[in-house]
Enzyme design. Sequence first.
Site, short mmCIF file in Angstrom:
data_model
loop_
_atom_site.label_atom_id
_atom_site.label_comp_id
_atom_site.label_asym_id
_atom_site.label_seq_id
_atom_site.Cartn_x
_atom_site.Cartn_y
_atom_site.Cartn_z
N ASP A 114 0.03 3.74 -0.93
CA ASP A 114 0.59 4.94 -1.57
C ASP A 114 1.91 5.37 -0.93
OD1 ASP A 114 -0.32 5.75 0.86
OD2 ASP A 114 -1.62 7.34 0.11
N CYS A 117 0.95 4.30 3.87
CA CYS A 117 -0.12 3.53 4.52
C CYS A 117 0.07 3.48 6.03
CB CYS A 117 -0.22 2.14 3.93
SG CYS A 117 1.31 1.16 4.06
N ILE A 223 4.46 -5.63 3.44
CA ILE A 223 4.73 -4.37 2.74
C ILE A 223 3.66 -3.32 3.00
CG2 ILE A 223 6.09 -5.41 0.88
CD1 ILE A 223 3.61 -5.27 -0.89
N HIS A 224 2.55 -3.72 3.59
CA HIS A 224 1.42 -2.79 3.71
C HIS A 224 0.79 -2.85 5.10
CE1 HIS A 224 -1.94 -0.34 2.25
NE2 HIS A 224 -2.74 -1.19 2.87
N HIS A 299 20.09 5.01 -4.93
CA HIS A 299 19.05 4.58 -5.87
C HIS A 299 17.84 4.06 -5.11
CE1 HIS A 299 22.50 3.64 -8.95
NE2 HIS A 299 22.37 4.92 -8.69
#
Length: 305
Positions: A114, A117, A223-224, A299
């Site tokens: 989310d 983490c 990524i986690h 961005h």
Amino acid sequence: MLRLRCKARNGTHLMQGLTHQSCVQELKNKVEELTGIPCDVQKIMVGYPPSSLDLSSGGSLKDYPIKSGDTLIVEEERSKPESHAKEAVTKDRAPTGPRLESAPVLARRVVPADNSCLFTSVFYVVEGGVYDPACAPEMRGLIAQIVASDPASYSEAVLGKSNEDYCAWIRRDDTWGGAIEVSILSKFYQCEICVVDTQTVRVDRFGEDAGYHKRVLLIYDGIHYDPLQRETPGSDSPPQTIFSTADDIILSQALELADEARRKRQFTDVNRFALRCMVCQTGLVGQAEAREHAKETGHTNLGEV
């Protein structure tokens, strides 16, 4: 024909044969076929940063924000009840005697993907196994306060942006934590935080030379982040998340866990995955280009392609 690329925990990367008219259950069945994760405990995410799809209402895939070529991230939702089939087998099985405890093992405790983490995982391990997804805003604020109070140590050269911009950035709930935040939390909690990388099978030890007596462990797939804990199967005793810095056996076990994940290709190569800016449609490759683009343009709405 809608081609969905599935980046799942077991390394499966492609799903074919689904159309926009396909129903949600067909998608879930295909995910179960490829990953082995039962339909009722699947958590399917899309986008960058990944956001969870609410598939509870059913319908067809055209009703959901899934486009041709999207990558789906699939995880097992461990907080959900186990499947009815498994439950039925358990009920039908007659007791065979007193329950025997197995030897303690080091295991991953999955937390939600989310954008927070890292903060959820660090809080979980330093608090001895307390899961509180609401802790993230407080931890983000804590980091911002520490950075703002020491602009000399946390300069633009260190942070990649001005001290003031960083403090505003880290408080946002759509930003990801990394090495800088782990280092700050290691100092704050006065403990060594070991991050085990499943792609390189190495351990990065934050606070290694600070003389701390406590050690906690996280596992990282590109990524986690998830916390690691020592648990005893068949036991009602709580898991152990805090270890002695003299316990090198736990580091060896963590590396074994990471190596198993690597062999199953349970990682994301953040230097090579393809992204597209959803604001200006610029194509990007890897985390470094994504960060530079975000820094130059502001961005942050990026999607994996």
